[in-house]
Design an enzyme around this catalytic site. Structure first.
Site, PDB file in Angstrom:
ATOM      1  CG  ASP A 287      -2.055   1.275   1.023  1.00 34.39           C
ATOM      2  OD1 ASP A 287      -2.122   1.671   0.079  1.00 34.39           O
ATOM      3  OD2 ASP A 287      -3.149   0.948   1.754  1.00 34.39           O
TER       4      ASP A 287
HETATM    5  C1  BGC Z   1      -4.996   3.413  -0.101  1.00 36.40           C
HETATM    6  C2  BGC Z   1      -5.118   2.683  -1.209  1.00 36.40           C
HETATM    7  C3  BGC Z   1      -4.947   3.051  -2.504  1.00 36.40           C
HETATM    8  C4  BGC Z   1      -3.459   3.709  -2.431  1.00 36.40           C
HETATM    9  C5  BGC Z   1      -3.146   4.602  -3.758  1.00 36.40           C
HETATM   10  C6  BGC Z   1      -3.685   4.190  -0.190  1.00 36.40           C
HETATM   11  O1  BGC Z   1      -3.767   5.343   0.681  1.00 36.40           O
HETATM   12  O2  BGC Z   1      -5.099   2.732   1.400  1.00 36.40           O
HETATM   13  O3  BGC Z   1      -6.229   1.752  -1.008  1.00 36.40           O
HETATM   14  O4  BGC Z   1      -5.080   2.250  -3.704  1.00 36.40           O
HETATM   15  O5  BGC Z   1      -3.395   5.018  -1.286  1.00 36.40           O
HETATM   16  O6  BGC Z   1      -3.907   5.776  -4.074  1.00 36.40           O
END
Ligand code: BGC
Length: 744
Positions: A287
């Site tokens: 993530d």
């Molecule tokens: C989120 C993810 C997301 C990623 C990219 C993170 O803050 O938890 O779900 O895909 O950002 O934007």
């Protein structure tokens, strides 16, 4: 956070405009890519063989270049943002033209493609994922995934970041709207169908956030404590089913720690369970900002750091050089990424950009909304409304004159035509509350053209009550905004909305409440209103779908994919476990690498174990406000003729009312005593469409896997021999048929 205009962004946008003006329909973004060549372009080889052939040609620098990338530049900026060929979404990893390796253009796409406005594109805002789950409909999940895949492809993206299936273990979680409810089999099967359909559009699919990122509070610091059996039978089971059924190319590891190790450097989670036990062939991407080390993370199973280059760029090259990471592991990381790209056809069918089919998008959005709106209460046949007889309607609250609510954060789809309820331009990104331009007031007026339909904003309950008093019916819209990045402090509707409903209901005995919420909320007024409808975040055609349900053009069929508690006191954790406040300014930390890792970690003990949602209420004998699997219809159904065999269950469903409808028939099993699990678990379901008076036989397979327990000592699933009780009906708390079968 606001979008900053960069000089280079303007250049990129200009280039895109020029390409559109002078290029043929379906033009590529940027200069044409040389046609890939090499033995790996032989389509008769398997994705693994093709990946091996290409890895053998790569230099160390080329390999490393595929393991990390940029992202979020449009939002956060920086001296070198945006990268020249990034499409401006969450992630971008340049390909390697010499070998024909395509760019990985990653877009957040949980409920539709996000950040479309950056280049003035269109994307469909679908109803939320929990709404999709309320349909319990695998065909609809396929449509949902196929639409997102097609719109990603049309915009030139090659990878989706969606597929959230963290269980609704903590119902105050601010991201429940991005997930698929509280049951691992329902969530797993739905995401499996959705991601398979998305990948069939030639896009790499992703399932997230692995695992147990079940709350937003302190998400980068929270250490989840839970036993092996409990996690395998709950949260990890959803991933197991989803990964196996979809063949998703990627899994995103989550921000939190699990039993002492960050998820993105957790050997048990990534290698032991995901890659070995589930047989996951794709790659693990962190993530965003969730990578915390080089050798530890890579040896635990992390394959890609996003975004940034702190751990899996130069530091990885050094670790390989120093013998801390074997070259074979590095090759395996690259292999997994390329394999996923070959498997969906990225090398063979590079996405050609074209204008998305807006009409198809609107149509799918409306159909999903119609099948996801749950009728919670309908006293004395209050609904459907009879447009021919009603003369006056009061529509109250929740900006129903302007639009419908959506969920915020990285899943936020840019609203067509801008926010229907504008907010100040400098509102921080995670605090933006976006309303899509689908106005319930207009849709209701369209259904009741001869009625006098008046609107009251609902800010003053007394004024709203005055309007309600002089109307035949009052429809009160209430809402609960949610976003990534924070949880709800309670399950109550925010602001004065409970008081508003109370006041309107006291003034008019025909009060109907329409809820636009991320997940479950409490309803202290439920006894006073005549009808209630859960519309979730219903997407760009939400108002039309709500009106179709209210006026009976669509017979509601959806069922709750999560329990609605009477009060927080009934939850496994009556209080949300929050991050302790920083001891001093010095302890203030940032989200991204370089922060002081140990300063603010805290534990949350999921001691309810596998008793997530309805299993908790069953085991503890608590009565919820609305149980899992519950949802009314404008007709009624009867269940009969149960037969249970070792591998199947059959029964008959009859439509005993006067309207055609679709009933979601639910099958639950209680395991033998020796399993230690004396509560129901959902093991099968089917949506039966029935004309008035019609009966249909239904036969469903009993999958032994869904009846098994996880034996933590043997590290294996097993079927406990003994008597299995099987119950069938229309909700987890309404199961008129009961039988049993011995399994050995
Ligand atoms: C989120 C993810 C997301 C990623 C990219 C993170 O803050 O938890 O779900 O895909 O950002 O934007």
């Amino acid at each position: 956070m606001h979008v900053i205009a960069f000089p280079r962004l303007r250049l990129v946008a200009l280039a895109a405009c020029l390409a559109t003006l002078i290029g043929p329909a379906g033009a590529q973004f940027g200069p044409p890519r040389p046609k890939p060549s090499g033995p790996w372009m032989n389509k008769s080889l398997s994705p693994d063989q093709r990946a091996d052939l290409i890895v053998a040609q790569m230099t160390l620098a080329e390999k490393i270049s595929l393991l990390h990338g940029g992202g979020w530049q449009m939002l956060f900026g920086g001296p070198d943002a945006p990268p020249s060929k990034s499409l401006g979404n969450a992630g971008y990893i340049p390909g390697i033209p010499r070998l024909g390796i395509p760019d990985l253009q990653m877009a957040d796409a949980a409920v539709g493609v996000t950040h479309s406005s950056v280049f003035g594109r269109y994307s469909t805002a679908l109803p939320s994922c929990v709404a999709e789950a309320a349909s319990w409909d695998l065909d609809l999940a396929r449509e949902y995934g196929a639409l997102i895949g097609a719109e990603l492809r049309d915009q030139g993206y090659t990878m989706s970041l969606g597929g959230g299936i963290n269980l609704a273990r903590e119902p105050r979680n601010g991201r429940i709207f991005e997930y698929k409810g509280e049951d691992p089999i329902l969530a797993g099967k739905l995401v499996g169908a959705e991601m398979k359909a998305l990948q069939q559009q030639g896009i790499v699919g992703d399932i997230k956030h692995y695992a147990l990122n079940d709350q937003e509070s302190g998400r980068s610091y929270v250490n989840v404590k839970i036993g092996k059996r409990a996690m395998r039978e709950s949260d990890l089971l959803a991933f197991e089913i989803g990964v196996k059924e979809s063949g998703a190319g990627a899994v995103m590891c989550s921000y939190n720690l699990l039993n002492g190790d960050y998820a993105c450097e957790n050997n048990y989670l990534l290698t032991g369970v995901l890659k070995k036990d589930f047989g996951f062939q794709g790659f693990v991407v962190s993530d965003w900002g969730g990578t915390h080390s080089t050798a530890k993370a890579v040896l635990a199973g992390l394959d890609m750091e996003m975004p940034g280059n702190t751990y899996l760029a130069d530091a990885l090259a050094k670790a390989v050089d120093a013998g801390q990471v074997p070259m074979a592991r590095l090759d395996n990381m690259v292999h997994r990424i390329l394999r996923s790209e070959f498997a969906v056809g990225l090398f063979d069918n590079t996405p050609e950009r074209q204008v998305p089919d807006v009409f198809r998008g609107l149509d799918v959005a409306e159909r999903v909304a119609e099948q996801s709106i749950v009728l919670l209460k309908n006293a004395d046949g209050q609904l459907p409304l009879d447009a021919a007889r009603i003369k006056t309607i009061a529509v109250i609250g929740s900006h129903a004159d302007a639009g419908v609510l959506s969920g915020g954060g990285s899943a936020q789809v840019d609203p067509m035509g801008g926010n229907a309820v504008p907010q100040p331009a400098n509102t921080p990104f995670f605090e933006r509350v976006i309303w899509h331009r689908s106005a319930p007031l207009k849709a209701i007026r369209a259904k009741a053209p001869h009625a006098d339909v008046q609107y009251d904003g609902g800010t003053d309950p007394a004024a709203a009550a005055r309007l309600a008093k002089t109307s035949d019916v009052a429809i009160v819209f209430v809402n609960q905004p949610s976003s990534e990045g924070s949880d709800h402090s309670s399950l109550s509707l925010p602001g004065n909305q409970d008081a508003l409903v109370g006041a309107v209901a006291a003034a008019n005995p025909h009060t109907i409440v329409v809820l636009e919420t991320g997940g479950a909320v409490t309803m202290p007024w439920i006894g006073q209103v005549s009808a209630a409808v859960e519309a979730w975040y219903p997407g760009i055609r939400g108002a039309q779908a709500i009106a179709s349900i209210l006026f009976g053009d669509v017979n509601p069929s959806a069922k709750l994919p999560l329990t609605f508690a009477k009060s927080e006191a009934d939850l496994p954790h009556p209080k949300l476990t929050e991050q302790p406040p920083p001891a001093s300014d010095k302890d203030m930390v940032e989200m991204f690498p370089g922060y002081k890792e140990n300063t603010r970690k805290f534990d949350v003990d999921y001691d309810e174990g596998l008793l997530v949602g309805y299993k908790w209420y069953d085991a503890k004998d608590k009565t919820p406000l609305f149980p899992f699997g519950f949802g009314l219809s404008y007709t009624t159904y009867k269940y009969s003729n149960l037969k249970v065999s070792k591998d199947s269950v059959s029964f008959q469903v009859t439509n005993t009312g006067a309207r055609a409808g679709a009933e979601i028939a639910e099958v639950y099993a209680t395991l033998p005593q020796a399993s230690g699990e004396q509560f129901n678990r959902l093991v099968a379901w089917y949506k039966v469409r029935l004309a008035p008076g019609e009966s249909k036989p239904v036969t469903l397979l009993l999958d032994p896997f869904y009846l098994s327990i996880f034996n933590a000592d043997k590290d294996a699933w097993e079927l406990v021999p003994g008597e299995y009780i099987v119950q069938v009906g229309g909700s987890s708390r309404d199961l008129p048929l009961r039988g049993s079968v011995r399994l050995d």
